[in-house]
Write a protein that holds these residues in place. Sequence first.
Motif, PDB file in Angstrom:
ATOM      1  N   ILE A 306      23.894  70.165  89.166  1.00 16.77           N
ATOM      2  CA  ILE A 306      22.752  70.673  89.936  1.00 16.77           C
ATOM      3  C   ILE A 306      21.480  70.004  89.429  1.00 16.77           C
ATOM      4  N   LYS A 307      20.746  69.381  90.356  1.00 17.67           N
ATOM      5  CA  LYS A 307      19.496  68.711  89.999  1.00 17.67           C
ATOM      6  C   LYS A 307      18.341  69.321  90.786  1.00 17.67           C
ATOM      7  N   GLU A 308      17.239  69.517  90.105  1.00 18.12           N
ATOM      8  CA  GLU A 308      16.060  70.135  90.724  1.00 18.12           C
ATOM      9  C   GLU A 308      15.008  69.069  91.009  1.00 18.12           C
ATOM     10  N   TYR A 309      14.435  69.153  92.211  1.00 21.46           N
ATOM     11  CA  TYR A 309      13.357  68.261  92.602  1.00 21.46           C
ATOM     12  C   TYR A 309      12.146  69.105  92.991  1.00 21.46           C
ATOM     13  N   GLU A 310      11.086  68.446  93.413  1.00 24.23           N
ATOM     14  CA  GLU A 310       9.833  69.163  93.681  1.00 24.23           C
ATOM     15  C   GLU A 310      10.005  70.260  94.725  1.00 24.23           C
ATOM     16  N   LYS A 311      10.646  69.925  95.850  1.00 19.39           N
ATOM     17  CA  LYS A 311      10.802  70.896  96.927  1.00 19.39           C
ATOM     18  C   LYS A 311      12.259  71.201  97.247  1.00 19.39           C
ATOM     19  N   GLN A 312      13.153  70.490  96.605  1.00 18.60           N
ATOM     20  CA  GLN A 312      14.564  70.642  96.944  1.00 18.60           C
ATOM     21  C   GLN A 312      15.422  70.796  95.692  1.00 18.60           C
ATOM     22  N   VAL A 313      16.649  71.221  95.931  1.00 20.18           N
ATOM     23  CA  VAL A 313      17.662  71.253  94.890  1.00 20.18           C
ATOM     24  C   VAL A 313      18.915  70.598  95.464  1.00 20.18           C
ATOM     25  N   LYS A 314      19.562  69.775  94.648  1.00 22.58           N
ATOM     26  CA  LYS A 314      20.755  69.061  95.105  1.00 22.58           C
ATOM     27  C   LYS A 314      21.938  69.438  94.231  1.00 22.58           C
ATOM     28  N   ILE A 315      23.049  69.736  94.897  1.00 21.83           N
ATOM     29  CA  ILE A 315      24.281  70.091  94.197  1.00 21.83           C
ATOM     30  C   ILE A 315      25.312  69.004  94.485  1.00 21.83           C
ATOM     31  N   PHE A 316      25.848  68.423  93.422  1.00 25.06           N
ATOM     32  CA  PHE A 316      26.836  67.351  93.545  1.00 25.06           C
ATOM     33  C   PHE A 316      28.193  67.867  93.066  1.00 25.06           C
ATOM     34  N   VAL A 317      29.202  67.700  93.910  1.00 33.01           N
ATOM     35  CA  VAL A 317      30.576  68.060  93.543  1.00 33.01           C
ATOM     36  C   VAL A 317      31.419  66.794  93.658  1.00 33.01           C
ATOM     37  N   SER A 318      31.896  66.320  92.524  1.00 35.52           N
ATOM     38  CA  SER A 318      32.648  65.056  92.519  1.00 35.52           C
ATOM     39  C   SER A 318      34.025  65.244  91.890  1.00 35.52           C
ATOM     40  N   ASP A 319      34.934  64.361  92.270  1.00 30.44           N
ATOM     41  CA  ASP A 319      36.299  64.401  91.726  1.00 30.44           C
ATOM     42  C   ASP A 319      36.778  62.981  91.459  1.00 30.44           C
ATOM     43  N   THR A 320      37.945  62.878  90.869  1.00 35.82           N
ATOM     44  CA  THR A 320      38.544  61.567  90.591  1.00 35.82           C
ATOM     45  C   THR A 320      39.818  61.400  91.413  1.00 35.82           C
ATOM     46  N   GLY A 321      39.772  61.872  92.649  1.00 37.57           N
ATOM     47  CA  GLY A 321      40.941  61.858  93.523  1.00 37.57           C
ATOM     48  C   GLY A 321      41.137  60.564  94.277  1.00 37.57           C
ATOM     49  N   LYS A 322      41.885  60.657  95.387  1.00 38.65           N
ATOM     50  CA  LYS A 322      42.291  59.469  96.148  1.00 38.65           C
ATOM     51  C   LYS A 322      41.176  58.882  97.003  1.00 38.65           C
ATOM     52  N   GLY A 323      40.066  59.634  97.170  1.00 40.32           N
ATOM     53  CA  GLY A 323      38.945  59.112  97.947  1.00 40.32           C
ATOM     54  C   GLY A 323      39.084  59.326  99.443  1.00 40.32           C
ATOM     55  N   ILE A 324      38.003  59.033 100.150  1.00 38.49           N
ATOM     56  CA  ILE A 324      37.953  59.197 101.609  1.00 38.49           C
ATOM     57  C   ILE A 324      37.504  57.879 102.235  1.00 38.49           C
ATOM     58  N   PRO A 325      38.217  57.363 103.239  1.00 43.81           N
ATOM     59  CA  PRO A 325      37.763  56.139 103.917  1.00 43.81           C
ATOM     60  C   PRO A 325      36.384  56.349 104.539  1.00 43.81           C
ATOM     61  N   LYS A 326      35.555  55.324 104.506  1.00 41.80           N
ATOM     62  CA  LYS A 326      34.192  55.441 105.028  1.00 41.80           C
ATOM     63  C   LYS A 326      34.175  55.838 106.499  1.00 41.80           C
ATOM     64  N   SER A 327      35.199  55.416 107.234  1.00 39.21           N
ATOM     65  CA  SER A 327      35.279  55.733 108.665  1.00 39.21           C
ATOM     66  C   SER A 327      35.462  57.222 108.927  1.00 39.21           C
ATOM     67  N   GLN A 328      35.865  57.977 107.869  1.00 38.04           N
ATOM     68  CA  GLN A 328      36.121  59.410 108.031  1.00 38.04           C
ATOM     69  C   GLN A 328      35.009  60.286 107.439  1.00 38.04           C
ATOM     70  N   PHE A 329      33.932  59.678 106.969  1.00 37.42           N
ATOM     71  CA  PHE A 329      32.849  60.436 106.330  1.00 37.42           C
ATOM     72  C   PHE A 329      32.314  61.556 107.235  1.00 37.42           C
ATOM     73  N   LYS A 330      32.206  61.270 108.529  1.00 42.03           N
ATOM     74  CA  LYS A 330      31.690  62.274 109.464  1.00 42.03           C
ATOM     75  C   LYS A 330      32.821  63.083 110.108  1.00 42.03           C
TER      76      LYS A 330
END
Length: 384
Positions: A306-330
């Motif tokens: 969790i990172k705090e910025y001036e007006k926002q907060v960002k939460i990052f959830v990461s793993d070391t798995g098999k990944g996702i093809p870029k074509s499937q991001f949306k």
Amino acid sequence: MSYFNNTFWFKRFAMIISFIIVSLILWNTYVFFQRFKQDERSKMEIFASAIKEFESNTDLNASFNLENKVLEKIKGIPLILTDENDAIISYHNLNEKKATDSIYLKKQLLVMKRQNAPITINYVKDKKQFVYYRNSDLLYKLTYYPIALLLILVLFLSVVYQFFSSNKIAEQNKLWTGMAKETAHQIGTPLSSLLGWIAILKTENVSKDYISEIEKDVYRLSTIANRFSKIGSLPELQKQNIVEETKKAYDYLKSRTSTQISFNFEAQNSIINVLLNNELYGWVIENLIKNAVDAMQGKGKINVIIKEYEKQVKIFVSDTGKGIPKSQFKQIFKPGFTTKKRGWGLGLSLSKRIINNYHKGKIHVLKSEPNKGTTFEIVLNKAI
């Protein structure tokens, strides 16, 4: 079921009627076009007759009046009069400025030859003249009318299709919402019973650790029931510490996940206030961590930062798995999309709805590499 049947037959009926109407309009347009074209041909034949009369008439005034009357009748139809060798004798209804250029006249003559057969004038023995003409501007516009009509039809059918699709989706959403609320209601009955049994266990000689774990699971069931009960309605947002709420979901899943998966939690500050519905937000974090566990097939590392910025907060959830093809991001956020053998494909779709629609934030795949892992990013506005 009757609604979908009625919609199916109504759409088919509407398409058939639309096809018939458009076919009739196109046929009538074609007939009108041919009649209009024949009418222009008749006018050119009259012009040719007038030219022949003019050449053979010795009364100059009468010939001049006749020519003027004929030219008035053919106004709007571009034409060129040539001799036997294609030399241009005269022209009418062409752009006066451009017509001073011989190249322009020759190009117009070629267009006229392609569009219509010439009309021959035999005014002197062994001498001929030819009248070439092209379609009038009105006739040109008429040729594009069917195309415009087809575009309008396509637009109309698209609107009708969108209307029925949105109705179908709305009907399905109502069905899912009703099922979710009924599920929450059904869960409520055994929950009350379990709470009673926990109270009894506390009076017996049972380890407090066991009771504590049971209470956690019962609380978990209660949370799930509350989440389902909120589907379809606008949840209430309250000022909450996002670090604490994220840690709750993180800790619950960490204690119930394989020890072959290492967990790491980091936050810049211990208190960062955001307008949240803690139950729904916790659902998002759980979905992301569960997907991460599945992607790693039970072995790897999960980071929640969790990172705090001036007006926002960002939460990052990461793993070391098999990944996702870029074509499937949306695509992964669309309802029903899943790469698992078992699953409804609703977890990430609901997560996006919770973050984007309810909390006015954003959730997306920040980065992903094949066989290296994926990082999701959640962006929320800080509470004022």
